[in-house]
Design a protein around this motif. Structure first.
Motif, PDB file in Angstrom:
ATOM      1  N   ALA A  56      -0.570  -6.618   1.561  1.00 22.72           N
ATOM      2  CA  ALA A  56      -1.771  -6.258   2.328  1.00 22.72           C
ATOM      3  C   ALA A  56      -2.791  -7.394   2.312  1.00 22.72           C
ATOM      4  O   ALA A  56      -3.414  -7.707   3.332  1.00 22.72           O
ATOM      5  CB  ALA A  56      -2.388  -4.986   1.760  1.00 22.72           C
ATOM      6  N   THR A  61      -6.345  -8.251   4.283  1.00 21.98           N
ATOM      7  CA  THR A  61      -7.149  -7.033   4.307  1.00 21.98           C
ATOM      8  C   THR A  61      -7.423  -6.597   2.870  1.00 21.98           C
ATOM      9  O   THR A  61      -6.745  -7.048   1.946  1.00 21.98           O
ATOM     10  CB  THR A  61      -6.425  -5.915   5.081  1.00 21.98           C
ATOM     11  N   ASP A  62      -8.373  -5.718   2.695  1.00 23.74           N
ATOM     12  CA  ASP A  62      -8.712  -5.189   1.373  1.00 23.74           C
ATOM     13  C   ASP A  62      -7.569  -4.283   0.921  1.00 23.74           C
ATOM     14  O   ASP A  62      -7.241  -3.298   1.587  1.00 23.74           O
ATOM     15  CB  ASP A  62     -10.021  -4.406   1.448  1.00 23.74           C
ATOM     16  N   SER A  63      -6.964  -4.596  -0.202  1.00 26.84           N
ATOM     17  CA  SER A  63      -5.806  -3.836  -0.676  1.00 26.84           C
ATOM     18  C   SER A  63      -6.182  -2.657  -1.569  1.00 26.84           C
ATOM     19  O   SER A  63      -5.324  -1.815  -1.872  1.00 26.84           O
ATOM     20  CB  SER A  63      -4.856  -4.754  -1.448  1.00 26.84           C
ATOM     21  N   ARG A  64      -7.428  -2.555  -1.979  1.00 28.69           N
ATOM     22  CA  ARG A  64      -7.808  -1.509  -2.942  1.00 28.69           C
ATOM     23  C   ARG A  64      -7.545  -0.084  -2.441  1.00 28.69           C
ATOM     24  O   ARG A  64      -7.133   0.767  -3.232  1.00 28.69           O
ATOM     25  CB  ARG A  64      -9.273  -1.671  -3.350  1.00 28.69           C
ATOM     26  N   PRO A  65      -7.739   0.217  -1.137  1.00 28.94           N
ATOM     27  CA  PRO A  65      -7.421   1.575  -0.682  1.00 28.94           C
ATOM     28  C   PRO A  65      -5.945   1.941  -0.811  1.00 28.94           C
ATOM     29  O   PRO A  65      -5.587   3.119  -0.735  1.00 28.94           O
ATOM     30  CB  PRO A  65      -7.850   1.551   0.793  1.00 28.94           C
ATOM     31  N   LEU A  66      -5.086   0.929  -1.033  1.00 26.66           N
ATOM     32  CA  LEU A  66      -3.652   1.192  -1.153  1.00 26.66           C
ATOM     33  C   LEU A  66      -3.203   1.414  -2.601  1.00 26.66           C
ATOM     34  O   LEU A  66      -2.004   1.542  -2.857  1.00 26.66           O
ATOM     35  CB  LEU A  66      -2.860   0.027  -0.552  1.00 26.66           C
ATOM     36  N   THR A 131      -8.564   3.918   4.163  1.00 25.17           N
ATOM     37  CA  THR A 131      -8.474   2.628   4.830  1.00 25.17           C
ATOM     38  C   THR A 131      -8.502   2.828   6.338  1.00 25.17           C
ATOM     39  O   THR A 131      -7.908   3.770   6.850  1.00 25.17           O
ATOM     40  CB  THR A 131      -7.202   1.860   4.418  1.00 25.17           C
ATOM     41  N   LYS A 132      -9.176   1.921   7.045  1.00 22.90           N
ATOM     42  CA  LYS A 132      -9.255   1.995   8.499  1.00 22.90           C
ATOM     43  C   LYS A 132      -8.045   1.352   9.164  1.00 22.90           C
ATOM     44  O   LYS A 132      -7.904   1.398  10.380  1.00 22.90           O
ATOM     45  CB  LYS A 132     -10.534   1.302   8.977  1.00 22.90           C
ATOM     46  N   ASN A 133      -7.168   0.732   8.357  1.00 21.58           N
ATOM     47  CA  ASN A 133      -6.055  -0.020   8.928  1.00 21.58           C
ATOM     48  C   ASN A 133      -4.842   0.848   9.239  1.00 21.58           C
ATOM     49  O   ASN A 133      -3.870   0.348   9.801  1.00 21.58           O
ATOM     50  CB  ASN A 133      -5.625  -1.126   7.957  1.00 21.58           C
ATOM     51  N   GLY A 197       0.092  -0.619   5.449  1.00 23.14           N
ATOM     52  CA  GLY A 197      -1.249  -0.276   4.992  1.00 23.14           C
ATOM     53  C   GLY A 197      -2.281  -1.327   5.331  1.00 23.14           C
ATOM     54  O   GLY A 197      -3.472  -1.021   5.456  1.00 23.14           O
ATOM     55  N   GLY A 198      -1.829  -2.565   5.486  1.00 25.41           N
ATOM     56  CA  GLY A 198      -2.753  -3.644   5.820  1.00 25.41           C
ATOM     57  C   GLY A 198      -2.902  -3.888   7.306  1.00 25.41           C
ATOM     58  O   GLY A 198      -3.589  -4.827   7.711  1.00 25.41           O
TER      59      GLY A 198
END
Length: 296
Positions: A56, A61-66, A131-133, A197-198
């Motif tokens: 991600a 992209t920010d990977s923390r939501p995953l 996550t918005k992705n 996810g990303g």
């Protein structure tokens, strides 16, 4: 970049998420949860969840939501280890330097701990992701990918083929199929999960899939090498067990030098697959090199 520092940081993130997401040891099922936690939180490299997060990051992209997805992948991996260690399977006494789950809690409790981790993983995967992705349809795609990777055409099927090959001479193509399913499928889908996810586009998704396939191959080849050349203290599990059980492995089929070349070629292929990515993919490149050089 310092890959050891990166791995340590990511490992701490994953450990914290696992500890927070798993049920606490309390109530009438305290013993069952304790067995789940015993195996899940016993350490380990956390390569699969880290690959998910790093994929991600590479997009970027920010990977923390995953993190819940990453935690689910580790739950699935640990379930597979618990079951692999059982007397009916590989019959191992040590895992990550500790007594295996069935040695600590008994066979029935170990089987159920593995079942619990597998089921809990899909509970995590089905939760809404912050996550918005990713859309609901993409999340369904992610879940379906993981289910396929660990089912009869993936990890479980690979274990079946591995058992059936014990004590038999097989061709390189058959060995590659075993390892693509048994080890490679979960590693590949970890990378794919980070890609989905990303918010990867089709080209990025295909490139990351290729990376995952090559790194999954390299990981299993190195595992085969370490089972021959490593020692039980360093590995945290029994060394030489593959030969003792007559397992099909790369060193048994090709010899040590040719096996090392196979690992190097797979790592080179993985790094090449990332040519279209920038410096954000450097952790993935370094992870490929780390997997080839690891000693446990």
């Amino acid at each position: 970049m310092d890959i050891k520092q990166y791995l340590n940081h990511r490992c701490q993130e994953v450990e914290q998420a696992l500890d927070q997401l798993l049920p606490p040891i309390e109530g009438p099922l305290a013993g069952h949860v304790e067995a789940m936690r015993y195996s899940l939180l016993a350490g380990g490299k956390r390569i699969r969840p880290i690959l998910c997060l790093a994929a991600a990051e590479a997009l970027p992209t920010d990977s923390r939501p995953l993190l819940p997805v990453a935690a689910a992948l580790e739950c699935i991996h640990t379930y597979s280890l618990i079951h692999d260690d059982l007397p009916a399977m590989d019959d191992d006494d040590l895992r990550r330097g500790n007594p295996t789950c069935h040695k600590k809690f008994g066979e029935a409790a170990a089987i159920l701990a593995g079942d619990g981790l597998l089921s809990f993983a899909f509970e995590l995967l089905a939760r809404p992701l912050a996550t918005k992705n990713i859309s609901a349809g993409e999340q369904l795609h992610l879940i379906g990918n993981i289910a396929a990777a660990i089912g009869p055409m993936g990890m479980v099927g690979g274990q079946v083929l591995d058992i059936e090959a014990e004590g038999r001479q097989i061709e390189l193509e058959q060995l590659q199929q075993i390892h693509r399913c048994k080890t490679g499928a979960l590693i590949t889908v970890a990378v794919q999960s980070g890609a989905i996810g990303g918010g990867a586009d089709r080209r990025q998704y295909e490139a990351l899939t290729s990376y995952g396939e090559q790194i999954g191959l390299a990981f299993q080849i190195v595992d085969d090498l370490l089972n021959v050349t490593g020692d039980s203290t360093t590995l945290g599990k029994a060394a030489g067990s593959d030969a003792a059980r007559g397992k099909a492995t790369y060193p048994a089929l090709l010899g040590l030098e040719a096996t090392r070349r196979q690992a190097d070629e797979a790592v080179a292929g993985a790094i090449t697959a990332l040519n279209g990515f920038g410096e954000e993919a450097e952790p993935l490149r370094e992870l490929a090199r780390y997997i080839a050089a690891r000693r446990k």
